[in-house]
Design a protein around this motif. Structure first.
Motif, mmCIF file in Angstrom:
data_model
loop_
_atom_site.group_PDB
_atom_site.id
_atom_site.type_symbol
_atom_site.label_atom_id
_atom_site.label_comp_id
_atom_site.label_asym_id
_atom_site.label_seq_id
_atom_site.Cartn_x
_atom_site.Cartn_y
_atom_site.Cartn_z
ATOM 1 N N UNK A 54 0.881 -1.176 0.000
ATOM 2 C CA UNK A 54 0.000 0.000 0.000
ATOM 3 C C UNK A 54 0.908 1.212 0.000
ATOM 4 N N UNK A 55 0.756 2.045 -0.991
ATOM 5 C CA UNK A 55 1.655 3.188 -1.136
ATOM 6 C C UNK A 55 0.815 4.461 -1.262
ATOM 7 N N UNK A 56 1.058 5.397 -0.362
ATOM 8 C CA UNK A 56 0.346 6.678 -0.416
ATOM 9 C C UNK A 56 1.367 7.798 -0.467
ATOM 10 N N UNK A 57 1.242 8.647 -1.439
ATOM 11 C CA UNK A 57 2.188 9.762 -1.540
ATOM 12 C C UNK A 57 1.431 11.072 -1.660
ATOM 13 N N UNK A 58 1.935 12.087 -0.958
ATOM 14 C CA UNK A 58 1.452 13.438 -1.233
ATOM 15 C C UNK A 58 2.640 14.265 -1.727
ATOM 16 N N UNK A 59 2.363 15.136 -2.667
ATOM 17 C CA UNK A 59 3.424 16.031 -3.122
ATOM 18 C C UNK A 59 2.870 17.449 -3.152
ATOM 19 N N UNK A 60 3.789 18.391 -3.044
ATOM 20 C CA UNK A 60 3.369 19.789 -3.045
ATOM 21 C C UNK A 60 4.418 20.579 -3.825
ATOM 22 N N UNK A 61 3.986 21.195 -4.914
ATOM 23 C CA UNK A 61 4.933 21.956 -5.725
ATOM 24 C C UNK A 61 4.553 23.428 -5.738
ATOM 25 N N UNK A 62 5.479 24.263 -5.273
ATOM 26 C CA UNK A 62 5.273 25.704 -5.425
ATOM 27 C C UNK A 62 6.562 26.305 -5.956
ATOM 28 N N UNK A 63 6.564 27.607 -6.252
ATOM 29 C CA UNK A 63 7.751 28.237 -6.824
ATOM 30 C C UNK A 63 8.139 27.525 -8.116
ATOM 31 N N UNK A 64 9.428 27.188 -8.226
ATOM 32 C CA UNK A 64 9.865 26.470 -9.436
ATOM 33 C C UNK A 64 10.313 25.054 -9.063
ATOM 34 N N UNK A 65 9.686 24.514 -8.040
ATOM 35 C CA UNK A 65 10.064 23.175 -7.568
ATOM 36 C C UNK A 65 9.788 22.111 -8.626
ATOM 37 N N UNK A 66 10.661 21.104 -8.636
ATOM 38 C CA UNK A 66 10.478 19.993 -9.564
ATOM 39 C C UNK A 66 10.409 18.689 -8.769
ATOM 40 N N UNK A 67 9.388 17.913 -9.037
ATOM 41 C CA UNK A 67 9.174 16.651 -8.314
ATOM 42 C C UNK A 67 9.109 15.523 -9.338
ATOM 43 N N UNK A 68 9.828 14.453 -9.097
ATOM 44 C CA UNK A 68 9.909 13.364 -10.074
ATOM 45 C C UNK A 68 9.771 12.025 -9.344
ATOM 46 N N UNK A 69 8.758 11.261 -9.725
ATOM 47 C CA UNK A 69 8.479 10.007 -9.003
ATOM 48 C C UNK A 69 8.437 8.811 -9.948
ATOM 49 N N UNK A 70 8.888 7.680 -9.440
ATOM 50 C CA UNK A 70 8.829 6.438 -10.214
ATOM 51 C C UNK A 70 8.489 5.289 -9.265
#
Lengths: 365, 470
Positions: free
Chosen positions: A209-225
Motif C-alpha cells: 500500500x503506497x500513499x504519496x502526497x506532493x506539493x509543488x510551489x515556486x519552481x520546484x520539480x518533483x519526479x516520481x517512479x
C-alpha cells in the motif's frame, strides 16, 4: 573532496515510450558536493525486539525504484548507515524514528538504511528530513525493506527540506508470502525532489500500500517512479498519489503495476489526483499496467484539473476569500495521508510546513 | 476434471490469404539506394520538387535510427524489401477493364459489392499503384475531388494544393519510417471536399499488397473545406508469405473550420507484415476528427493516429479495437495535442490478446500552455484470454496549464465474475453470459462502422464459447 553529482537515466520507466515526451527517465546533476560522516544522532530509541542488525540484508540484489546509479552513488558517498531488524513474531509497540537535519554542520547527507522484518513481525520506521538555514544542501537516501513471511513493514518518509535542497529517496522492497509493505511518502520540500520505489511482491498474498502526497510551489520539480511487481499469486498493490502544483512548479509521475506470469488472482490499483493552480505548471503522468497474466485485475484512474467551481463557491459563500478557500482545499487534500503518519509531532510538522508555505502566498499562480 | 475454456477463434484468413501470381509490369531491385529512389521518380514522372523531396527524405532516413521503444523490428531488413512494384495494368475507371486476376482478388474481398451498396466512391490499390478509381456522378457534381495521388500531383488545378500540403503535417524528419515513406511513396488517394459540402455516403480506399517481400507506401491526403463533412474508409489486406513485407503508408488529414471528418480503418494485414503506418490530422476551429480503427492483422504494428487540435473548440474522438493472436505484436493507440482553447478529446480503446499475442495500448495527451478550458477523457480496456499472451498499457499525459479537466481510466484483466453473475441472475446461462460479454466488448467499435464493415469485423472476431473463459 568536492565532487559533482551526475546521475544518468534514473527513475527509468520500466517500458519506454516516445522519447520526445521526455518521460522515459530523468537525469540529475548537482555541482560541488562534499560528503563527511553525519555528525548528528538521528536514531532516538529502539523499541523492544528491534535491533541494529549485524546480519546482512536478506536480498542484496534487490532492485530499487531509482535504479543502480542512484544506489551506487549513495553507497560510494555514504555518510550514515543503519541496518534494523525486528525479531520473528515481535510486533514493535513504538515506531523507530530516524530524524535527519541538514544544516551548516551537515550540509549533505547520503544515508543507507536496511530494514528487515522477520517472520510474522511488525515494525514501523519513520524517517524525516529537515533543514536549518537556507544554503545549498543535498540529500540522497537508499532504503531497502525486506518483509519475511507474514511480516509487516510500515515505512514513513517525510521530506521537509529547504527551498534550495536537492533530494532523492530511493527505495527497494521485497515481500515474502503474506508480507505487507506499507509506504507513506510526503514529498513536500526541496528544490528538486526525486523519489523511486520498487516493490517485489514475491510471495502469495503479499501486498503493497503506497500513499504519496506532493506539493509543488515556486519552481520546484518533483519526479516520481513507483513500480509494483506482482510475482506471487493473490498479491495486492495499491498506489495512490495526491498533490498540488502552484506557480511554475512541475511534477512527473511514473507509476507501474507489473503483473508477471503466474501472479494469478493478483489485484493492482493505482490512482492519481492532481490539483493545478497556475497556468504555468507542468504535470506529466505515465501510469503503466504491464500484464503477462490473464487472471488479474489491474486498474488505473487519474484526474487532473482545477478545483471545482461549485466547491470554491461553497467555501467562498461561507466567507472565505478565493485564496483562503484554495489553501484550505490543499490542506484537506493532504489530510487523509498525513493522518496516517504515526508520529504526532511529525504529523503536525508536515501540516505546519505546508501551511507555512501556503501562508506566505499572495497568489497560487 | 479439466476446466473447459471458451476460445476465441483465430481470424479466418482464407479470403485474404489467396495469392495471385506476381505479374508486375515493372519493379525496382530490393533495397534502398539513391538510384532506386531516382528510378521511382523516373517511373512516376515526378515533377522536380518531388524528385528533390524523395532524395532529401532518403538522406533523412539514412541518418535516423530505428525506434528504441516498441516491438522489435529485427526481422525487417530493408535490403530485402522491394519498394516499388507496378501492376500490369493502367488505372481504370471502369471495373470491367481491370485485369481478371486483380479484379478477382478485390471481388473476393467484397470491394465492388460494397461500392454498389453504399459507397460514394472507391479507389483500389494493388501493390504500388491504384488500379481502379471511380466516383459517383452526384459526388463529382458537388465538386468533390477523389483521385489517385499521382493524378492529383500532375493536375493543373490541384497539383499546387498537393505541393502545399504534401508531408507538411507529417514531415520526413518525424521518424525513420516516415522518412522512408517520403523517399519511396507511391499510390494512395487525394480527396478534396469544397466548403460546406456534405458527402452523404462514404468514400473508400482499399489497399491490397500481393507481391512477397514488397513494401506498400501509399500516401493519402484529404483536405476538407470549411464546414465540409466526409466519411472516409480505408481497408487493407495482404496474403501471407514467409518473408517480411512492409507497409509504411502516410495519411495527412486537414480539417478546416467547422468541418467534420470520420476516418475509419480496418487493417487486416497478414502475419508477415510490418505495419509502420503514420496518420495525422490537423483540425481547425470548431472542426472534428473522428477515428475509428480496427487492427487485426500484421506481425508487428506501430500505429498511433495523431490529432493536432489547432483551432478553438476543435474536437477529436478515437475509437479503436486491437486483436493480437499468435505471433503478433500490435502496438497501437492514439496521440492528441491540444493546441488551442476549449478543445476536446476522447479516446476509447479495447484490446484482446490470445495465443501468445501481444497488445500494447500506447498514447499521449498533451495540453499546451495556451490551450485553456480543455477536456480530455481516455478510457482503455484490455482483455487477456490466456496466460501466454501479454497486454500492456502505456499512456502518457503532459499538461501545461491548470484550466483543464483530464481524466484517464485503464483496466486490464479477465472477464469479471460479477458481470457473469449479474447476467446469470437475469436468467441467462453461464455460457451465454460469457459469450455476450466477449461479444459486447467489441460492440462499441462495431457500432461505429458502416454495416458492411461491422459484419467484416465481427467475422474477424469469431467466438466459440465453451465453458469458462480464463
Amino acid at each position: 573532496m568536492i565532487m559533482d553529482l551526475a546521475l544518468k537515466q534514473i527513475n527509468t520507466l520500466p517500458t519506454p515510450t516516445w522519447n520526445r515526451l521526455g518521460i522515459n527517465y530523468r537525469n540529475l546533476e548537482t555541482k560541488d558536493l562534499s560528503f563527511a560522516p553525519y555528525s548528528g544522532e538521528p536514531l532516538s530509541a529502539l523499541p523492544d525486539g528491534v535491533s541494529v542488525s549485524v546480519l546482512p540484508f536478506p536480498k542484496p540484489e534487490l532492485e530499487t525504484g531509482m535504479g543502480e546509479s542512484a544506489e551506487d552513488f549513495v553507497r560510494s558517498n555514504q555518510t550514515y548507515g543503519l541496518s534494523l531488524r525486528v525479531a520473528a513474531g515481535v510486533k514493535a509497540s513504538e515506531p523507530v524514528k530516524l530524524d535527519f537535519c541538514l544544516n551548516g554542520e551537515n550540509p549533505t547527507l547520503a544515508d543507507a538504511v536496511d530494514i528487515t522484518a522477520e517472520e510474522n513481525s511488525e515494525l514501523t520506521v519513520v524517517m524525516s528530513y529537515r533543514s536549518e538555514g537556507d544554503f545549498a544542501q543535498f540529500h540522497g537516501g537508499l532504503t531497502r525493506l525486506y518483509a519475511a513471511k507474514g511480516a509487516v513493514i510500515h515505512l514513513v518518509q517525510v521530506q521537509l527540506l529547504g527551498e534550495s535542497c536537492t533530494h532523492f529517496d530511493n527505495v527497494g522492497a521485497f515481500a515474502e508470502e503474506g508480507g505487507k509493505i506499507d509506504v507513506i511518502q510526503a514529498e513536500v520540500g526541496g528544490k528538486t525532489a526525486l523519489s523511486g520505489v520498487k516493490t517485489r511482491l514475491d510471495g502469495e498474498k503479499s501486498s503493497l500500500v503506497m500513499d504519496t502526497i506532493y506539493f509543488g510551489d515556486g519552481s520546484r520539480s518533483i519526479d516520481m517512479n513507483y513500480v509494483a511487481e506482482h510475482y506471487g499469486r493473490k498479491t495486492n498493490s495499491e498506489i495512490h498519489v495526491t498533490g498540488a502544483l502552484l506557480h511554475e512548479s512541475e511534477k512527473t509521475f511514473r507509476g507501474t503495476i507489473d503483473f508477471k506470469r503466474g501472479s494469478k488472482r493478483a489485484v493492482g490499483h493505482e490512482s492519481e489526483y492532481n490539483l493545478l493552480f497556475s497556468p504555468k505548471v507542468r504535470n506529466k503522468t505515465a501510469p503503466l499496467i504491464l500484464c503477462a497474466e490473464e487472471d488479474v485485475d489491474g486498474r488505473h484512474g487519474a484526474s487532473t484539473g482545477k478545483i471545482g467551481e461549485n466547491t470554491l463557491f461553497y467555501l467562498m459563500s461561507r466567507g472565505l476569500s478565493e485564496l483562503e478557500a484554495k489553501k484550505l482545499l490543499i490542506e484537506a487534500q493532504f489530510r487523509p495521508v498525513t493522518d496516517r503518519i504515526p508520529d504526532e509531532s511529525l504529523r503536525t510538522a508536515v501540516m505546519e510546513y505546508v501551511q507555512g508555505r501556503l501562508s506566505g502566498l499572495e497568489s497560487m499562480g | 476434471m479439466e476446466r473447459k475454456k471458451a476460445a476465441v477463434q483465430d481470424i479466418d484468413r482464407t479470403i485474404y490469404d489467396i495469392k495471385d501470381k506476381v505479374n508486375a509490369a515493372y519493379q525496382v531491385e530490393g533495397g534502398l539506394t539513391p538510384e532506386i529512389v531516382s528510378e521511382i521518380s523516373d517511373q512516376k514522372n515526378d515533377p522536380d520538387w518531388m524528385r528533390e523531396f524523395r532524395q532529401k527524405s532518403l538522406k533523412i532516413y539514412n541518418s535516423m535510427e530505428n525506434p528504441n521503444w516498441g516491438p522489435s523490428l529485427e526481422g525487417l531488413n530493408m535490403d530485402n524489401i522491394v519498394t516499388y512494384i507496378r501492376p500490369n495494368t493502367p488505372m481504370r475507371g471502369n471495373w470491367a477493364q481491370v485485369p481478371e486476376d486483380i479484379k478477382n482478388t478485390f471481388e473476393r474481398l467484397g470491394i465492388p459489392q460494397a461500392e454498389q451498396k453504399s459507397l460514394a466512391g472507391v479507389g483500389a490499390q494493388y501493390d504500388s499503384e491504384v488500379v481502379y478509381h471511380n466516383v459517383r456522378e452526384e459526388v463529382k457534381r458537388q465538386g468533390v475531388v477523389y483521385t489517385d495521388m499521382e493524378s492529383a500531383i500532375h493536375d493543373p488545378t490541384y497539383g499546387p494544393m498537393v505541393r502545399e500540403h504534401f508531408m507538411k503535417l507529417v514531415p520526413p524528419t518525424d521518424h525513420k519510417f516516415v522518412a522512408l515513406h517520403g523517399a519511396v511513396w507511391s499510390g494512395g488517394s487525394f480527396v478534396y471536399v469544397p466548403p460546406h459540402v456534405k458527402v452523404e455516403i462514404p468514400l473508400q480506399s482499399y489497399f491490397r499488397l500481393n507481391a512477397p517481400g514488397a513494401g506498400q507506401f501509399e500516401h493519402t491526403l484529404i483536405i476538407l473545406g470549411e464546414g465540409a463533412d466526409l466519411h472516409f474508409i480505408e481497408g487493407c489486406s495482404a496474403p501471407k508469405y514467409n518473408v517480411a513485407n512492409l507497409h509504411a503508408g502516410c495519411v495527412e488529414l486537414y480539417v478546416a473550420k467547422n468541418a467534420r471528418l470520420r476516418y475509419s480503418t480496418i487493417e487486416n494485414w497478414s502475419k508477415n507484415m510490418y505495419n509502420l503506418n503514420t496518420k495525422r490530422a490537423l483540425v481547425e476551429e470548431g472542426g472534428t476528427i473522428e477515428w475509428v480503427s480496427g487492427s487485426f492483422g500484421s506481425h508487428v504494428s506501430y500505429l498511433y493516429p495523431m490529432s493536432i487540435l489547432k483551432g478553438e473548440n476543435s474536437r477529436m474522438e478515437f475509437t479503436g479495437i486491437t486483436f493480437a493472436g499468435k505471433g503478433q505484436n500490435l502496438d497501437t493507440g492514439a496521440k492528441v495535442v491540444h493546441a488551442a482553447p476549449h478543445t476536446y478529446s476522447n479516446i476509447n480503446t479495447k484490446s484482446i490478446s490470445k495465443d501468445g499475442g501481444v497488445c500494447t495500448y500506447r498514447s499521449s495527451v498533451e495540453v499546451l500552455p495556451q490551450a485553456y478550458g480543455c477536456r480530455s477523457a481516455v478510457n482503455c480496456e484490455s482483455l487477456m484470454l490466456d496466460d501466454i499472451s501479454r497486454s500492456d498499457t502505456i499512456p502518457v499525459m503532459d499538461i501545461r496549464n491548470d484550466d483543464v479537466e483530464i481524466g484517464h481510466e485503464a483496466k486490464i484483466g479477465r472477464i469479471s465474475d460479477e458481470a457473469i453473475f449479474y447476467l446469470m441472475s437475469r436468467g441467462i446461462s453461464e455460457e451465454d453470459a460469457k459469450a455476450m460479454i466477449v461479444t459486447g466488448f467489441a460492440e462499441p467499435i462495431a457500432k461505429e462502422l458502416p454495416v458492411e464493415y461491422a459484419v467484416e469485423m465481427n467475422n474477424l472476431i469469431k467466438l466459440e464459447m465453451e465453458g469458462a473463459i480464463g
